[in-house]
Motif scaffolding. Structure first.
Motif, PDB file in Angstrom:
ATOM      1  N   LEU A 159      -2.829  -4.954  -8.526  1.00  0.00           N
ATOM      2  CA  LEU A 159      -1.935  -3.997  -7.866  1.00  0.00           C
ATOM      3  C   LEU A 159      -1.571  -2.844  -8.797  1.00  0.00           C
ATOM      4  N   LEU A 160      -1.305  -3.169 -10.061  1.00  0.00           N
ATOM      5  CA  LEU A 160      -0.984  -2.126 -11.028  1.00  0.00           C
ATOM      6  C   LEU A 160      -2.176  -1.189 -11.250  1.00  0.00           C
TER       7      LEU A 160
ATOM      8  N   ALA B 179      -5.058   5.287  -8.068  1.00  0.00           N
ATOM      9  CA  ALA B 179      -4.581   6.268  -7.089  1.00  0.00           C
ATOM     10  C   ALA B 179      -4.026   7.502  -7.788  1.00  0.00           C
ATOM     11  N   PHE B 180      -3.219   7.291  -8.810  1.00  0.00           N
ATOM     12  CA  PHE B 180      -2.597   8.401  -9.535  1.00  0.00           C
ATOM     13  C   PHE B 180      -3.648   9.274 -10.213  1.00  0.00           C
TER      14      PHE B 180
ATOM     15  N   GLN C 228      -4.533  -0.569  -9.096  1.00  0.00           N
ATOM     16  CA  GLN C 228      -4.681   0.258  -7.900  1.00  0.00           C
ATOM     17  C   GLN C 228      -3.752   1.473  -7.948  1.00  0.00           C
ATOM     18  N   CYS C 229      -2.534   1.255  -8.466  1.00  0.00           N
ATOM     19  CA  CYS C 229      -1.595   2.383  -8.610  1.00  0.00           C
ATOM     20  C   CYS C 229      -2.135   3.391  -9.614  1.00  0.00           C
TER      21      CYS C 229
ATOM     22  N   VAL D  16       3.355   1.751  -1.805  1.00  0.00           N
ATOM     23  CA  VAL D  16       3.621   2.058  -3.208  1.00  0.00           C
ATOM     24  C   VAL D  16       2.415   2.788  -3.809  1.00  0.00           C
ATOM     25  N   ILE D  17       1.212   2.304  -3.469  1.00  0.00           N
ATOM     26  CA  ILE D  17      -0.007   2.977  -3.925  1.00  0.00           C
ATOM     27  C   ILE D  17      -0.052   4.401  -3.379  1.00  0.00           C
ATOM     28  N   THR D  18       0.389   4.557  -2.141  1.00  0.00           N
ATOM     29  CA  THR D  18       0.453   5.883  -1.527  1.00  0.00           C
ATOM     30  C   THR D  18       1.415   6.792  -2.278  1.00  0.00           C
TER      31      THR D  18
ATOM     32  N   TYR E  39       0.807  -1.215   0.000  1.00  0.00           N
ATOM     33  CA  TYR E  39       0.000   0.000   0.000  1.00  0.00           C
ATOM     34  C   TYR E  39       0.842   1.269   0.000  1.00  0.00           C
TER      35      TYR E  39
ATOM     36  N   PHE F 265       2.160   6.603  -5.425  1.00  0.00           N
ATOM     37  CA  PHE F 265       1.499   7.004  -6.668  1.00  0.00           C
ATOM     38  C   PHE F 265       0.472   8.111  -6.406  1.00  0.00           C
ATOM     39  N   SER F 266      -0.191   8.058  -5.250  1.00  0.00           N
ATOM     40  CA  SER F 266      -1.117   9.131  -4.888  1.00  0.00           C
ATOM     41  C   SER F 266      -0.382  10.454  -4.742  1.00  0.00           C
TER      42      SER F 266
END
Length: 412
Positions: free
Chosen positions: A316-317, A323-324, A319-320, A268-270, A266, A272-273
């Motif tokens: 997962l990709l 987020a972006f 989700q990134c 990593v997702i953060t 998560y 990207f955010s």
């Protein structure tokens, strides 16, 4: 108070709010859906009434704009809300099997969050009039703090929860969540010997003269535009119909190992955010914000359509990507709402009316998704959200074309 100290206050407040949001969005739903396996219709009922306090935001914003003027009263509200945010988690800790206590927790959390965010919005709007640079810095700091808080909570989960079905470990995890809210009380030290709101009041008095001269002209051109923008963002928030179910979906669709990796990933997702907000802060100054809102909502819709068909790595990709694109779209909407509201007499009230689209979406879509998930798959809920999101993009395209033809406002 200087701007740097104000940045620090904003970061502290929105870090705490983001941490609580992480528990609401990711962990508490998983706990109720899969660990305690509560009745989802009962949970949806509690969620609905818990979220209802969000509709009071514009009313409080109007009172704040029109009737609350003194430095002392502003600070009392901030201190009170900080105390409520730090204490409401303890209500949830009393007995998590009693959904009514969870509902009280929700109501107090959203009410205190609403008051605190409204006051901070008043500060944000006034400072952003002073300098567009401050506006973009504030948006970046607010959402950066939220992203960091999600990262911290995900690391705590990975460290504490070794057995996902262990109630004792969940108890400890929630206890640490309560402890993470306590630093917010230090805001008393930041505000005790500093003057914030008197300076803001003086600026508002000067700005109100200008607002009264241009208010009628501005409102006549923007009112209908603002209404359609409100509806489009409400529909764009339809992903709330399944967002609280994502953790549970990962757990049941894939496995526990995937869930753990998702939480560990998560951060990593953060990132990207945060990259999304950083990118948004750069391009927002160069392009029409309404056009950028439309473009990145379309990008978000593209990823949303792919989500039900994804394997775990693809998930997962996606989700990134969500987020972006999602954080850029949210940045643009907030920027447009700020641009519209600062040209009105009751700036905070108008701003909260515009951003209330997300609050109403929470009231409607979150309980609806919880209830429907009892007999409809999450994949179907994502499909339903995609349809509503497509309507949102259609409205935004119309607004882009109208704005280009009639030049209502250059949203920068």
């Amino acid at each position: 108070m200087n701007v740097k100290k104000m940045y620090g206050i904003f970061f502290l407040i929105y870090f705490t709010l983001g941490m609580l949001e992480a528990y609401f969005v990711l962990y508490i739903p998983l706990f109720y859906y899969e660990i305690l396996a509560v009745n989802r219709n009962n949970l949806a009922f509690i969620q609905f009434f818990g979220y209802l306090s969000l509709i009071l935001t514009p009313l409080f914003a109007y009172i704040l704009d029109a009737h609350i003027e003194s430095e002392r009263n502003h600070k009392i509200f901030i201190f009170l809300c900080a105390f409520l945010l730090c204490s409401c988690f303890s209500i949830f800790l009393i007995n998590k099997n009693i959904l009514l206590l969870y509902g009280i927790f929700l109501g107090i959390y959203f009410l205190s969050r609403m008051i605190l965010r409204t006051i901070m919005s008043k500060i944000f709007l006034t400072l952003s009039v002073e300098s567009p640079k401050i506006k973009h810095h504030m948006i970046l700091i607010v959402n950066g703090a939220t992203g960091v808080s999600f990262l911290v909570v995900s690391l705590v989960f990975d460290f504490i929860i070794k057995d996902v079905f262990s109630l004792l470990q969940w108890e400890m995890f929630f206890m640490i969540g309560w402890l993470l809210t306590l630093p917010l009380l230090s805001i008393v030290l930041f505000l005790r010997n500093n003057t914030i709101f008197k300076k803001i009041e003086l600026k508002n008095e000067k700005l109100d003269v200008k607002s009264e001269e241009t208010n009628k002209k501005f409102q006549s051109g923007v009112l209908i535009f603002g209404i359609f923008l409100f509806v489009s963002f409400f529909l764009a928030c339809s992903d709330l119909i399944f967002l609280s179910l994502v953790s549970s979906w990962v757990f049941t669709r894939y496995n526990e190992s995937s869930l753990r990796f998702y939480f560990a990933f998560y951060y990593v997702i953060t990132i990207f955010s945060l990259l999304g907000y950083l990118f948004a802060s750069r391009i927002a100054k160069k392009r029409s914000n309404i056009l950028l809102l439309f473009i990145f909502c379309c990008v978000y819709l593209f990823f949303l359509v792919l989500l039900p068909f994804s394997n775990f790595p693809m998930f997962l990709l996606i989700q990134c990507g969500l987020a972006f694109a999602g954080y850029i779209a949210n940045y643009m909407y907030v920027s447009i709402a700020q641009t519209i509201s600062v040209n009105t007499r009751y700036k905070t009230f108008v701003y909260q009316i515009l951003v209330m689209s997300q609050s109403i979406a929470n009231i409607v879509f979150t309980p609806l998704g919880t209830s429907l998930s009892a007999f409809i798959s999450v994949e179907m809920l994502i499909f339903l959200s995609s349809i509503l999101f497509a309507f949102s993009c259609g409205i935004q395209l119309t607004l882009v074309l109208v704005n280009k033809i009639k030049k209502i406002k250059d949203f920068r």
